[in-house]
Scaffold this motif. Structure first.
Motif, PDB file in Angstrom:
ATOM      1  N   GLN A  17      -6.009  -1.887  -5.221  1.00 12.66           N
ATOM      2  CA  GLN A  17      -6.735  -1.004  -6.142  1.00 12.66           C
ATOM      3  C   GLN A  17      -6.679   0.450  -5.699  1.00 12.66           C
ATOM      4  OE1 GLN A  17     -10.699  -2.506  -6.513  1.00 12.66           O
ATOM      5  NE2 GLN A  17     -10.060  -4.335  -7.633  1.00 12.66           N
ATOM      6  N   TYR A  18      -6.431   0.686  -4.433  1.00 11.86           N
ATOM      7  CA  TYR A  18      -6.365   2.046  -3.891  1.00 11.86           C
ATOM      8  C   TYR A  18      -4.913   2.358  -3.559  1.00 11.86           C
ATOM      9  CZ  TYR A  18     -11.320   1.162  -3.507  1.00 11.86           C
ATOM     10  OH  TYR A  18     -12.627   0.843  -3.791  1.00 11.86           O
ATOM     11  N   SER A  19      -4.241   3.062  -4.436  1.00 15.83           N
ATOM     12  CA  SER A  19      -2.793   3.248  -4.325  1.00 15.83           C
ATOM     13  C   SER A  19      -2.389   3.986  -3.053  1.00 15.83           C
ATOM     14  CB  SER A  19      -2.257   3.986  -5.557  1.00 15.83           C
ATOM     15  OG  SER A  19      -2.876   5.251  -5.673  1.00 15.83           O
ATOM     16  N   THR A  20      -3.134   5.003  -2.668  1.00 15.96           N
ATOM     17  CA  THR A  20      -2.774   5.746  -1.463  1.00 15.96           C
ATOM     18  C   THR A  20      -2.909   4.867  -0.227  1.00 15.96           C
ATOM     19  OG1 THR A  20      -3.582   7.770  -2.498  1.00 15.96           O
ATOM     20  CG2 THR A  20      -3.249   7.832  -0.129  1.00 15.96           C
ATOM     21  N   PHE A  21      -3.994   4.153  -0.166  1.00 15.65           N
ATOM     22  CA  PHE A  21      -4.233   3.262   0.961  1.00 15.65           C
ATOM     23  C   PHE A  21      -3.179   2.155   1.022  1.00 15.65           C
ATOM     24  CE2 PHE A  21      -6.937  -0.108   3.054  1.00 15.65           C
ATOM     25  CZ  PHE A  21      -6.952   0.498   4.291  1.00 15.65           C
ATOM     26  N   SER A  22      -2.861   1.560  -0.114  1.00 18.39           N
ATOM     27  CA  SER A  22      -1.864   0.491  -0.128  1.00 18.39           C
ATOM     28  C   SER A  22      -0.478   1.029   0.206  1.00 18.39           C
ATOM     29  CB  SER A  22      -1.859  -0.245  -1.469  1.00 18.39           C
ATOM     30  OG  SER A  22      -1.487   0.618  -2.514  1.00 18.39           O
ATOM     31  N   LEU A  23      -0.171   2.272  -0.176  1.00 20.55           N
ATOM     32  CA  LEU A  23       1.115   2.885   0.178  1.00 20.55           C
ATOM     33  C   LEU A  23       1.213   3.083   1.681  1.00 20.55           C
ATOM     34  CD1 LEU A  23       3.770   4.224  -0.726  1.00 20.55           C
ATOM     35  CD2 LEU A  23       2.499   6.366  -0.876  1.00 20.55           C
ATOM     36  N   ILE A  24       0.139   3.572   2.280  1.00 23.62           N
ATOM     37  CA  ILE A  24       0.133   3.763   3.740  1.00 23.62           C
ATOM     38  C   ILE A  24       0.293   2.427   4.455  1.00 23.62           C
ATOM     39  CG2 ILE A  24      -1.326   4.445   5.692  1.00 23.62           C
ATOM     40  CD1 ILE A  24      -2.529   6.600   3.815  1.00 23.62           C
ATOM     41  N   LEU A  25      -0.446   1.419   4.024  1.00 22.74           N
ATOM     42  CA  LEU A  25      -0.355   0.105   4.665  1.00 22.74           C
ATOM     43  C   LEU A  25       1.013  -0.519   4.467  1.00 22.74           C
ATOM     44  CD1 LEU A  25      -3.862  -1.392   3.908  1.00 22.74           C
ATOM     45  CD2 LEU A  25      -3.012  -0.459   6.054  1.00 22.74           C
ATOM     46  N   SER A  26       1.595  -0.352   3.299  1.00 28.29           N
ATOM     47  CA  SER A  26       2.943  -0.883   3.046  1.00 28.29           C
ATOM     48  C   SER A  26       3.975  -0.195   3.925  1.00 28.29           C
ATOM     49  CB  SER A  26       3.318  -0.699   1.576  1.00 28.29           C
ATOM     50  OG  SER A  26       2.494  -1.469   0.756  1.00 28.29           O
ATOM     51  N   THR A  27       3.787   1.100   4.140  1.00 31.49           N
ATOM     52  CA  THR A  27       4.703   1.837   5.010  1.00 31.49           C
ATOM     53  C   THR A  27       4.576   1.368   6.455  1.00 31.49           C
ATOM     54  OG1 THR A  27       4.532   3.773   3.570  1.00 31.49           O
ATOM     55  CG2 THR A  27       5.380   4.146   5.780  1.00 31.49           C
ATOM     56  N   LEU A  28       3.358   1.159   6.901  1.00 32.32           N
ATOM     57  CA  LEU A  28       3.134   0.773   8.301  1.00 32.32           C
ATOM     58  C   LEU A  28       3.442  -0.698   8.580  1.00 32.32           C
ATOM     59  CD1 LEU A  28      -0.217   2.651   9.011  1.00 32.32           C
ATOM     60  CD2 LEU A  28       2.053   3.239   9.857  1.00 32.32           C
ATOM     61  N   PHE A  29       3.094  -1.586   7.661  1.00 31.66           N
ATOM     62  CA  PHE A  29       3.192  -3.023   7.911  1.00 31.66           C
ATOM     63  C   PHE A  29       4.274  -3.721   7.093  1.00 31.66           C
ATOM     64  CE2 PHE A  29      -1.049  -1.940   9.303  1.00 31.66           C
ATOM     65  CZ  PHE A  29      -1.180  -2.660  10.479  1.00 31.66           C
ATOM     66  N   GLY A  30       4.942  -3.004   6.223  1.00 32.97           N
ATOM     67  CA  GLY A  30       5.971  -3.620   5.391  1.00 32.97           C
ATOM     68  C   GLY A  30       5.434  -4.061   4.051  1.00 32.97           C
ATOM     69  N   SER A  31       4.230  -4.582   4.030  1.00 37.28           N
ATOM     70  CA  SER A  31       3.575  -4.971   2.787  1.00 37.28           C
ATOM     71  C   SER A  31       2.075  -5.091   3.035  1.00 37.28           C
ATOM     72  CB  SER A  31       4.119  -6.297   2.254  1.00 37.28           C
ATOM     73  OG  SER A  31       3.684  -7.369   3.051  1.00 37.28           O
ATOM     74  N   VAL A  32       1.326  -5.055   1.965  1.00 40.91           N
ATOM     75  CA  VAL A  32      -0.122  -5.189   2.069  1.00 40.91           C
ATOM     76  C   VAL A  32      -0.495  -6.605   2.504  1.00 40.91           C
ATOM     77  CG1 VAL A  32      -2.283  -5.060   0.778  1.00 40.91           C
ATOM     78  CG2 VAL A  32      -0.522  -3.344   0.395  1.00 40.91           C
ATOM     79  N   SER A  33       0.265  -7.590   2.071  1.00 43.65           N
ATOM     80  CA  SER A  33      -0.047  -8.974   2.464  1.00 43.65           C
ATOM     81  C   SER A  33       0.180  -9.187   3.955  1.00 43.65           C
ATOM     82  CB  SER A  33       0.751  -9.972   1.633  1.00 43.65           C
ATOM     83  OG  SER A  33       2.122  -9.811   1.852  1.00 43.65           O
ATOM     84  N   THR A  34       1.173  -8.513   4.532  1.00 43.75           N
ATOM     85  CA  THR A  34       1.375  -8.598   5.977  1.00 43.75           C
ATOM     86  C   THR A  34       0.176  -8.000   6.704  1.00 43.75           C
ATOM     87  OG1 THR A  34       3.763  -8.432   5.707  1.00 43.75           O
ATOM     88  CG2 THR A  34       2.892  -7.944   7.887  1.00 43.75           C
TER      89      THR A  34
END
Length: 106
Positions: A17-34
């Motif tokens: 729901q938070y696009s900026t936060f999910s973008l940062i997490l996807s960049t750091l961890f590969g995906s939000v589910s990871t």
């Protein structure tokens, strides 16, 4: 903890729901589910580690410091809640007590 009640799927949906936060997490961890999996495993690891520390603190309280059960229970709760800082204090008290007992025997 949020992860315990929500589960991995709901945690991912909440983060997305938070696009900026999910973008940062996807960049750091590969995906939000990871990230969600890492968060959940880290939570369970922390609970187990704090539990083992608390058991060790009770062991030191009963065997070395010779405390009453209520005092050992209080140390258990404190160590379980805070982890290493409280464990370090119990270890410090135990080593001081051991030095004192060693000096008495001489």
């Amino acid at each position: 903890c949020v992860t315990h009640f929500w589960g991995s799927e709901n945690l991912v949906l909440a983060i997305l729901q938070y696009s900026t936060f999910s973008l940062i997490l996807s960049t750091l961890f590969g995906s939000v589910s990871t990230f969600a999996s890492v968060l959940i495993y880290s939570y369970y690891f922390a609970v187990i580690a704090h539990g083992l520390e608390a058991i060790y603190a009770v062991y030191l309280c009963k065997s070395n410091l010779k405390t009453r059960n209520t005092t050992a229970l209080q140390w258990f709760i404190l160590v379980f809640a805070t982890g290493y800082p409280a464990t370090r204090k119990v270890i410090e008290f135990a080593s001081i007590n051991e030095e004192k007992n060693t000096k008495k025997k001489k």
